[in-house]
Design a protein around this motif. Structure first.
Motif, PDB file in Angstrom:
ATOM      1  N   SER A   1     -81.194  47.951  21.294  1.00 23.44           N
ATOM      2  CA  SER A   1     -82.325  48.765  21.120  1.00 23.44           C
ATOM      3  C   SER A   1     -83.766  48.157  21.318  1.00 23.44           C
ATOM      4  O   SER A   1     -84.191  48.795  20.639  1.00 23.44           O
ATOM      5  CB  SER A   1     -82.271  50.054  19.699  1.00 23.44           C
ATOM      6  OG  SER A   1     -81.853  48.882  18.948  1.00 23.44           O
ATOM      7  N   GLY A   2     -83.561  46.669  21.031  1.00 28.47           N
ATOM      8  CA  GLY A   2     -84.989  46.735  21.190  1.00 28.47           C
ATOM      9  C   GLY A   2     -85.843  46.049  22.092  1.00 28.47           C
ATOM     10  O   GLY A   2     -86.782  45.814  22.325  1.00 28.47           O
ATOM     11  N   GLU A   3     -84.558  46.062  23.552  1.00 30.91           N
ATOM     12  CA  GLU A   3     -85.541  45.922  24.777  1.00 30.91           C
ATOM     13  C   GLU A   3     -86.433  47.480  25.479  1.00 30.91           C
ATOM     14  O   GLU A   3     -86.003  48.301  24.604  1.00 30.91           O
ATOM     15  CB  GLU A   3     -84.055  45.693  25.168  1.00 30.91           C
ATOM     16  CG  GLU A   3     -82.990  44.890  25.878  1.00 30.91           C
ATOM     17  CD  GLU A   3     -84.478  43.825  26.295  1.00 30.91           C
ATOM     18  OE1 GLU A   3     -85.080  43.550  26.789  1.00 30.91           O
ATOM     19  OE2 GLU A   3     -83.211  42.196  25.913  1.00 30.91           O
ATOM     20  N   ARG A   4     -86.757  46.998  26.378  1.00 32.34           N
ATOM     21  CA  ARG A   4     -88.500  47.982  26.403  1.00 32.34           C
ATOM     22  C   ARG A   4     -87.589  48.527  27.831  1.00 32.34           C
ATOM     23  O   ARG A   4     -88.020  49.625  28.203  1.00 32.34           O
ATOM     24  CB  ARG A   4     -89.539  48.183  26.268  1.00 32.34           C
ATOM     25  CG  ARG A   4     -89.578  47.080  25.342  1.00 32.34           C
ATOM     26  CD  ARG A   4     -89.751  48.039  24.249  1.00 32.34           C
ATOM     27  NE  ARG A   4     -90.083  47.949  23.002  1.00 32.34           N
ATOM     28  CZ  ARG A   4     -91.761  47.762  22.146  1.00 32.34           C
ATOM     29  NH1 ARG A   4     -92.208  48.991  23.212  1.00 32.34           N
ATOM     30  NH2 ARG A   4     -91.859  48.141  20.622  1.00 32.34           N
ATOM     31  N   GLU A   5     -86.882  47.650  28.229  1.00 33.14           N
ATOM     32  CA  GLU A   5     -86.598  48.585  29.871  1.00 33.14           C
ATOM     33  C   GLU A   5     -84.974  48.051  30.040  1.00 33.14           C
ATOM     34  O   GLU A   5     -84.519  48.468  29.667  1.00 33.14           O
ATOM     35  CB  GLU A   5     -86.701  47.177  31.507  1.00 33.14           C
ATOM     36  CG  GLU A   5     -87.836  45.947  31.080  1.00 33.14           C
ATOM     37  CD  GLU A   5     -88.054  45.052  32.086  1.00 33.14           C
ATOM     38  OE1 GLU A   5     -87.263  44.765  32.452  1.00 33.14           O
ATOM     39  OE2 GLU A   5     -88.519  43.928  30.834  1.00 33.14           O
TER      40      GLU A   5
ATOM     41  N   ASP B   1     -85.093  55.476  27.539  1.00 34.37           N
ATOM     42  CA  ASP B   1     -86.220  55.701  28.248  1.00 34.37           C
ATOM     43  C   ASP B   1     -87.421  56.422  26.787  1.00 34.37           C
ATOM     44  O   ASP B   1     -87.274  57.701  26.740  1.00 34.37           O
ATOM     45  CB  ASP B   1     -87.094  55.511  29.284  1.00 34.37           C
ATOM     46  CG  ASP B   1     -88.249  55.147  29.606  1.00 34.37           C
ATOM     47  OD1 ASP B   1     -88.970  54.740  27.947  1.00 34.37           O
ATOM     48  OD2 ASP B   1     -88.575  55.330  30.621  1.00 34.37           O
TER      49      ASP B   1
ATOM     50  N   SER C   1     -90.490  56.457  25.632  1.00 34.50           N
ATOM     51  CA  SER C   1     -91.305  56.164  26.111  1.00 34.50           C
ATOM     52  C   SER C   1     -91.670  58.097  27.302  1.00 34.50           C
ATOM     53  O   SER C   1     -92.763  58.397  27.635  1.00 34.50           O
ATOM     54  CB  SER C   1     -91.900  55.200  27.546  1.00 34.50           C
ATOM     55  OG  SER C   1     -91.014  55.726  28.692  1.00 34.50           O
TER      56      SER C   1
ATOM     57  N   ARG D   1     -93.526  59.996  19.296  1.00 38.99           N
ATOM     58  CA  ARG D   1     -93.210  58.036  18.885  1.00 38.99           C
ATOM     59  C   ARG D   1     -93.615  57.321  17.547  1.00 38.99           C
ATOM     60  O   ARG D   1     -93.072  56.376  17.055  1.00 38.99           O
ATOM     61  CB  ARG D   1     -93.744  57.152  20.499  1.00 38.99           C
ATOM     62  CG  ARG D   1     -92.932  57.409  21.094  1.00 38.99           C
ATOM     63  CD  ARG D   1     -92.951  56.873  22.701  1.00 38.99           C
ATOM     64  NE  ARG D   1     -94.132  57.158  23.606  1.00 38.99           N
ATOM     65  CZ  ARG D   1     -94.964  56.815  23.957  1.00 38.99           C
ATOM     66  NH1 ARG D   1     -94.649  55.320  24.395  1.00 38.99           N
ATOM     67  NH2 ARG D   1     -95.435  57.105  24.375  1.00 38.99           N
TER      68      ARG D   1
ATOM     69  N   ASP E   1     -93.553  52.172  14.956  1.00 41.37           N
ATOM     70  CA  ASP E   1     -93.440  51.477  15.836  1.00 41.37           C
ATOM     71  C   ASP E   1     -91.843  50.136  15.127  1.00 41.37           C
ATOM     72  O   ASP E   1     -93.118  48.630  15.562  1.00 41.37           O
ATOM     73  CB  ASP E   1     -94.600  50.463  17.173  1.00 41.37           C
ATOM     74  CG  ASP E   1     -93.937  49.589  18.163  1.00 41.37           C
ATOM     75  OD1 ASP E   1     -93.614  50.086  18.379  1.00 41.37           O
ATOM     76  OD2 ASP E   1     -95.153  49.097  18.143  1.00 41.37           O
TER      77      ASP E   1
ATOM     78  N   ASP F   1     -87.411  48.530  15.141  1.00 40.81           N
ATOM     79  CA  ASP F   1     -86.570  48.400  15.824  1.00 40.81           C
ATOM     80  C   ASP F   1     -85.715  49.688  15.269  1.00 40.81           C
ATOM     81  O   ASP F   1     -85.131  50.530  16.269  1.00 40.81           O
ATOM     82  CB  ASP F   1     -85.583  47.376  15.616  1.00 40.81           C
ATOM     83  CG  ASP F   1     -86.081  46.172  16.366  1.00 40.81           C
ATOM     84  OD1 ASP F   1     -86.251  46.030  17.610  1.00 40.81           O
ATOM     85  OD2 ASP F   1     -86.092  44.827  15.782  1.00 40.81           O
TER      86      ASP F   1
ATOM     87  N   ARG G   1     -87.151  53.050  16.671  1.00 41.20           N
ATOM     88  CA  ARG G   1     -87.182  53.037  17.855  1.00 41.20           C
ATOM     89  C   ARG G   1     -85.204  54.260  18.278  1.00 41.20           C
ATOM     90  O   ARG G   1     -85.169  53.788  18.614  1.00 41.20           O
ATOM     91  CB  ARG G   1     -87.230  52.009  18.288  1.00 41.20           C
ATOM     92  CG  ARG G   1     -88.923  52.197  19.286  1.00 41.20           C
ATOM     93  CD  ARG G   1     -88.900  50.734  20.584  1.00 41.20           C
ATOM     94  NE  ARG G   1     -88.606  49.811  19.530  1.00 41.20           N
ATOM     95  CZ  ARG G   1     -89.914  48.501  19.098  1.00 41.20           C
ATOM     96  NH1 ARG G   1     -90.928  49.218  18.576  1.00 41.20           N
ATOM     97  NH2 ARG G   1     -89.483  47.941  17.717  1.00 41.20           N
TER      98      ARG G   1
END
Lengths: 315, 457
Positions: free
Chosen positions: B201-205, B269, B271, B278, B283, B285, B288
């Motif tokens: 879950s730390g990945e953004r892509e 995603d 975002s 959000r 902001d 882990d 998110r």
């Protein structure tokens, strides 16, 4: 000392072997009675005698290999590998809670053959694969289906809905002309550039290779007598988008482009390699149309072959 | 067609129960194709927020005035074994206050959760078997202290299937790994398709969140044309070999895969949520992860598990005051998740669980190894787990520990009981959800477990 040197784990008897105590409910702190080292009472006539030579490992091995159950279990597993189901359909349980054999005489015959041939697995594989039952087609028949829909009596071959993880990966490397048949040696991670047979892939107990795990490689922390086969969208995404598959599709395309002299010959060769058969005339046309429409996107065509249901299933 | 009938009729070799699920799933969105629960469920999905490391009960949701009174004195009564040497009783450095209509007391380090305490059932009498992280993590996740049993999420998806065929049924979110890692979401001897799908879950892509979700070589138009060819190849194969239900199922999963490719990246995603939303989750882990859990629950994922962080952040051996910082990160996301589940109409049929593998001792840890001596050791004898939403009574405390908060004494809830209750809320009789392996029928609750009826709404 070199950074990596070959080694083998071995065991030897302790100088003073001792009886272990029962761990009640698996808890090493909750100890029950001492359990003498001896064969299982459930498989013995009367009370089994305690082992006397060292730890008793050798005595245990001798009893197991001399017991009819061992040969039956082994013969059943070899059968299972070829037919998709064992003669006893609970390969890990021949006891009261397990299933009864569908063909008890056949199982005993195969077990006896295994012992007669000094436990040659190869001989048993050969005998099974030369049988009439093994040569049956998968073709359905309404008449037979009405009597035995589950095919317990083996009136047809079971169709494998999907190859296991190792065979799938090997098949891909094979059609691309890249499969290395080197045998032996230490395992190495299944990176995209690793072209060795998948059985030489490194199996991590905590983190399993994602491809193996996706295609039902059993959890290495559990015993597993039979593969489960799942068919899901994540597996199709693998064929559609994975980098290894893309690489294989490219090499497969290059291979047929290099060897075939016409598009027709190339398509034929691709079908023979991927499916073990030649395409029918309507299939030929459909693929020719695709290549024409895409300006000869051969790698897309080969990837389509790899993604198709036929490639994943044995016939 | 029941699951059992489907299994019986299979019998065509190759394949165990997983095939049955795949078969039933072949009808896609048809909900009648899902395996049916044993009775009408109160909850349809589970979100499990795991505060890994061990949240201290006496500093959060189980106030003990006796600790203030007897601070620095030895714990009276017969000695109970803890993992390491324990010293004298230590009062909580945090203040408790009553909140809501229920008047339940919550520590100052969870101010936002405190405001929603009337939605929460506080189980103060949990207990487990082994005071080490490994066995207790396995117990809380898989119902047994030794490795080799399927996780609760695997049992739930095995028993109930997934409501959304375009997404995995059981998703696990953590930036890296908690202690033991994938063993905590293993399907063990259940078919592999029931294992948790781990999402870093730390990945953004999106591509890094879901494996193989994007094609780097073909345009969408090219891929659509390729899929049309694959469909023709499959049809031609089926014509040749005749009726083969599991192949048809495999083929239909192709279409699902294509849909998934379009939808899944957007779902993970965050975002896609507006800036204000959000910001509410923060902001970091865990924030998110909670927001991602909300989006997954919204789309019918059966179970989402969010680990607070890598390794075991809540393991405050050195200094219990670190809990303030940890709670500071957990408080907002938990509270906001409750609010958003409500505003999106999901609260009543989503079971929210907040808990740890065990609690902590009311005594100071006295092992001599730690830098600061304000820490607390592991405690399996008594700890707190929070439940909220789907079929659970809010504003209620259930069970109690002794006057010092060490051992569960009133209405004791073993992990097996907790699991039995969770399955019950999901419409499953925990004694009937079984899988035969190695000669016997296994279940999540082993050979124990009683449903805690008084907390069921």
């Amino acid at each position: 000392m070199p950074p990596e040197y070959p080694f083998l784990h071995g065991v030897r008897d302790a100088d003073k072997p001792a009886n272990a105590r029962i761990h009640i409910r698996g808890d090493e702190k909750n100890l029950g009675d001492e359990a003498p080292r001896r064969f299982l009472s459930v498989l013995s006539e009367g009370e089994p005698k305690p082992f006397t030579k060292g730890s008793g490992r050798l005595e245990l091995a001798r009893i197991i290999s001399g017991h009819p159950l061992a040969a039956r279990v082994m013969a059943n597993r070899i059968w299972l590998g070829h037919f998709g189901q064992g003669i006893v359909r609970s390969p890990g349980n021949f006891g009261q809670l397990g299933e009864r054999p569908t063909h008890p005489e056949l199982l005993d015959y195969l077990a006896a053959r295994l012992v007669e041939s000094h436990w040659s697995l190869k001989a048993l594989h050969r005998e099974i694969m030369l049988s009439a039952a093994y040569a049956l087609s998968t073709r359905d028949s309404e008449k037979h289906s009405a009597i035995d829909a589950g095919n317990r009596l083996l009136w047809r071959a079971n169709l494998n809905p999907r190859l296991d993880a190792e065979s799938l990966r090997d098949s891909m490397l094979f059609v691309a002309g890249q499969l290395s048949l080197d045998s032996g040696g230490p395992p190495s991670p299944l990176e995209d550039t690793n072209t060795r047979r998948t059985i030489y892939g490194y199996v991590g107990r905590t983190t399993l290779d994602p491809m193996l795990s996706l295609f039902d490689f059993p959890n290495p922390n559990n015993t597993s007598e039979q593969r489960s086969i799942t068919l899901g969208p994540m597996q199709r995404l693998y064929f559609m988008n994975n980098e290894f598959v893309a690489r294989i599709a490219d090499a497969f395309a290059e291979r047929i482009k290099r060897v075939g002299r016409s598009d027709e010959e190339r398509i034929q060769m691709a079908y023979r390699l991927a499916f073990g058969r030649t395409p029918r005339s309507d299939e030929m046309r459909m693929n020719q149309d695709f290549l024409r429409a895409t300006g000869s996107a051969w790698a897309q065509f080969t990837q389509a072959l790899l993604t198709s249901a036929e490639f994943s299933s044995v016939n | 067609m029941t699951r059992r009938d489907a299994l019986r009729s299979l019998g065509n070799g190759f394949g165990t129960v997983a095939l049955a699920d795949a078969l039933m799933g072949a009808t896609g969105s048809n909900p009648t194709a899902l395996p049916s629960p044993h009775f009408t469920p109160k909850a349809k999905r589970v979100i499990f927020l795991f505060l890994n490391g061990g949240m201290s009960q006496v500093d959060t949701f189980d106030p003990k005035p006796m600790l203030d009174k007897h601070h620095g004195e030895p714990m009276p009564g017969p000695k109970i074994v803890t993992d390491r040497a324990s010293g004298n009783l230590m009062r909580s450095p945090f203040q408790f206050k009553r909140h809501g209509k229920s008047g339940l007391e919550v520590s100052e380090i969870f101010p936002q959760v405190a405001e929603r305490i009337d939605d929460i059932c506080v189980i103060r009498s949990c207990w487990s078997d082994n005071g080490n992280h490994g066995p207790s993590l396995l117990m809380m996740n898989c119902g047994h202290g030794l490795p080799g049993r399927p996780s609760m999420g695997s049992w739930l998806t095995y028993g109930l299937g997934s409501q959304n065929r375009n997404l995995p049924g059981f998703v696990v979110l953590c930036p890296g790994y908690p202690v033991l890692g994938p063993q905590l979401w293993t399907s063990a001897f259940l078919p592999a398709s029931y294992q948790g799908t781990y999402i870093p879950s730390g990945e953004r892509e999106p591509e890094k969140l879901v494996r193989n979700i994007r094609n780097r070589h073909h345009t969408q138009a090219e891929q659509e044309r390729q899929l049309a060819l694959i469909e023709k190849m499959n049809r031609s194969y089926l014509e040749r070999i005749g009726h083969q239900p599991h192949l048809e199922s495999s083929i239909s999963s192709m279409e699902v895969a294509f849909r998934m490719q379009m939808e899944a990246p957007g779902i993970f995603d965050i975002s896609k949520e507006n800036q204000a939303t959000r910001a509410r989750y923060g902001d970091h882990d865990f924030g998110r992860g909670c927001l991602m859990a909300l989006r997954l629950a919204e789309r019918g994922v059966r179970m989402v598990q969010v680990y607070f962080g890598n390794f075991q952040p809540w393991d405050s051996h050195d200094d219990i005051r670190v809990h303030a910082e940890l709670a500071g990160q957990a408080d907002g996301p938990i509270a906001n998740l409750i609010d958003d589940l409500k505003s999106r109409g999901l609260f009543n049929d989503t079971l929210l669980i907040v808990g740890s593998e065990f609690g902590r001792t009311p005594m100071i840890q006295n092992s001599g190894l730690e830098r600061v001596c304000n820490g607390r050791d592991h405690n399996v004898h008594g700890y707190t787990t929070l439940l909220a939403g789907g079929g659970v009574k809010g504003g209620m405390a259930y069970g109690a520990t002794d006057e010092f908060g060490f051992k569960a004494e009133v209405d004791r809830v073993h992990v097996n009981d907790l699991h039995a209750t969770i399955l019950h809320l999901m419409g499953i009789d925990h004694t009937r959800l079984t899988y035969r392996y190695s000669g016997r029928d296994y279940r999540l609750t082993d050979v124990a477990g009683n449903v805690i009826k008084p907390i069921v709404a």
